[in-house]
Design an enzyme around this catalytic site. Structure first.
Site, PDB file in Angstrom:
ATOM      1  N   CYS A 130      78.201  42.651   0.496  1.00 48.29           N
ATOM      2  CA  CYS A 130      78.572  42.724  -0.920  1.00 48.29           C
ATOM      3  C   CYS A 130      77.369  42.915  -1.829  1.00 48.29           C
ATOM      4  O   CYS A 130      77.355  43.792  -2.699  1.00 48.29           O
ATOM      5  CB  CYS A 130      79.375  41.495  -1.330  1.00 48.29           C
ATOM      6  SG  CYS A 130      78.517  39.917  -1.158  1.00 48.29           S
ATOM      7  N   HIS A 189      80.001  35.808  -2.932  1.00 46.36           N
ATOM      8  CA  HIS A 189      80.512  37.178  -2.971  1.00 46.36           C
ATOM      9  C   HIS A 189      80.295  37.763  -4.355  1.00 46.36           C
ATOM     10  O   HIS A 189      80.304  37.051  -5.359  1.00 46.36           O
ATOM     11  CB  HIS A 189      82.003  37.211  -2.614  1.00 46.36           C
ATOM     12  CG  HIS A 189      82.557  38.601  -2.540  1.00 46.36           C
ATOM     13  ND1 HIS A 189      82.067  39.552  -1.674  1.00 46.36           N
ATOM     14  CD2 HIS A 189      83.559  39.214  -3.238  1.00 46.36           C
ATOM     15  CE1 HIS A 189      82.743  40.683  -1.821  1.00 46.36           C
ATOM     16  NE2 HIS A 189      83.655  40.506  -2.766  1.00 46.36           N
ATOM     17  N   GLU A 201      84.092  47.005  -3.982  1.00 46.37           N
ATOM     18  CA  GLU A 201      83.383  45.941  -3.291  1.00 46.37           C
ATOM     19  C   GLU A 201      83.238  46.230  -1.808  1.00 46.37           C
ATOM     20  O   GLU A 201      84.034  46.962  -1.215  1.00 46.37           O
ATOM     21  CB  GLU A 201      84.121  44.612  -3.460  1.00 46.37           C
ATOM     22  CG  GLU A 201      85.523  44.619  -2.872  1.00 46.37           C
ATOM     23  CD  GLU A 201      86.277  43.320  -3.107  1.00 46.37           C
ATOM     24  OE1 GLU A 201      85.642  42.293  -3.377  1.00 46.37           O
ATOM     25  OE2 GLU A 201      87.527  43.341  -3.006  1.00 46.37           O
TER      26      GLU A 201
END
Length: 314
Positions: A130, A189, A201
């Protein structure tokens, strides 16, 4: 202070490890694409071939780009829109645990996350985790390696223009803002906001870079808007591992955030407060870090005991 310096632990448990969406610590931001320390303590990621100052995208993997991956709302800066489009160009590229944290921004082969069986093939998958995707997107937009770090370091970056809490919802968000998930001591994240309630993402092992609905409940922590221009105010490097910041200039006040390694921080002011002794040094000076809304003992800021060119807090 739950400090781990040069491999030696002080009181308290070590930092928790991030899981599926975890982004590994990438060390100090060195600016202008200088070589950075690799963010892994086990084995270094293998980088993809590079052309020019930034690594180019590999050949498309899997499904073609989703047409909905674009700037989906007005109001963002040109740099933020460029970052969105750079991230969208990676649609279909593998999620790879630790991917994107090589010496320069770009996809790399990942590593096995011992907590996630789905990551067993990540060492053979060229891609991003991420924060690796976020790093790449803003490096392409800004022409420099602004966000070389994990999700927590990216949220607390000295390049922040504004930050937003979870309670503010999607109202103030613009394309290019970075949504983060987790808790204050474990932001695990991060995703790039597109507008219209969507993000792009690198989500987890076994999937590819994708467009998703922005998840603004559960463990959504907040968002940060990036300013790609010059940093205002004096900046310094921290040293040590697992060094905690506190809500006040005292080791007995609540902890706010722990630096897992040397980190660039912005200091707005300093004051004399609780005396701290660590690693054979005693100092009563504390620095206020506005990007963390927290205090840090000057023992762990590289420089003199009382920092030069930093005013006293009032």
């Amino acid at each position: 202070m739950n400090l781990r310096i040069n491999g030696r632990h002080r009181a308290g448990a070590p930092l928790r490890a991030d899981r599926h969406h975890r982004a590994r610590t990438a060390g100090t931001v060195l600016g202008l694409l200088a070589l950075a320390a690799l963010p892994f303590t086990a084995t270094a990621a293998r980088a993809a071939p590079a052309v020019g100052p930034l690594t180019v995208r590999p050949a498309a993997v899997g499904a073609p780009a989703d047409d909905t991956c674009d700037v989906l709302a007005p109001g963002a800066s040109a740099a933020a829109e460029s970052a969105v489009r750079a991230a969208c160009q990676q649609i279909g590229v593998w999620y790879s645990w630790g991917g994107g944290h090589g010496p320069a921004p770009g996809p790399t082969y990942g590593q096995v996350d011992p907590t996630d069986p789905a990551s067993n093939d990540d060492p053979s998958r060229l891609g991003f985790d991420c924060s690796g995707l976020v790093r790449y997107a803003y490096a392409r937009a800004a022409g420099q390696d602004l966000l070389n770090g994990d999700a927590g370091q990216q949220f607390h970056t000295v390049h922040a223009d504004q930050r937003f809490t979870a309670a503010q919802g999607s109202g103030p968000l613009l394309p290019g803002d970075l949504l983060v998930y987790g808790t204050s001591d474990n932001l695990h994240h991060i995703a790039v906001y597109l507008g219209a309630g969507k993000v792009v993402e690198a989500r987890q092992s076994g999937t590819r870079v994708m467009v998703s609905d922005a998840r603004l409940d559960g463990d959504y922590y907040g968002a940060v808007r990036i300013n790609t221009g010059p940093v205002t105010g004096p900046t310094f490097q921290t040293w040590g591992e697992g060094v905690w910041t506190h809500s006040r200039a005292s080791t007995t006040s609540p902890r706010v955030y722990a630096f897992s390694g040397s980190t660039t921080v912005r200091v707005s002011c300093q004051e004399h407060a609780e005396s701290v002794t660590a690693e054979g040094v005693t100092n009563d000076a504390w620095s206020y870090l506005p990007d963390y809304n927290a205090w840090l003992s000057n023992i762990y800021v590289q420089g003199p005991a009382w920092l030069d060119n930093v005013p006293s807090c009032t």
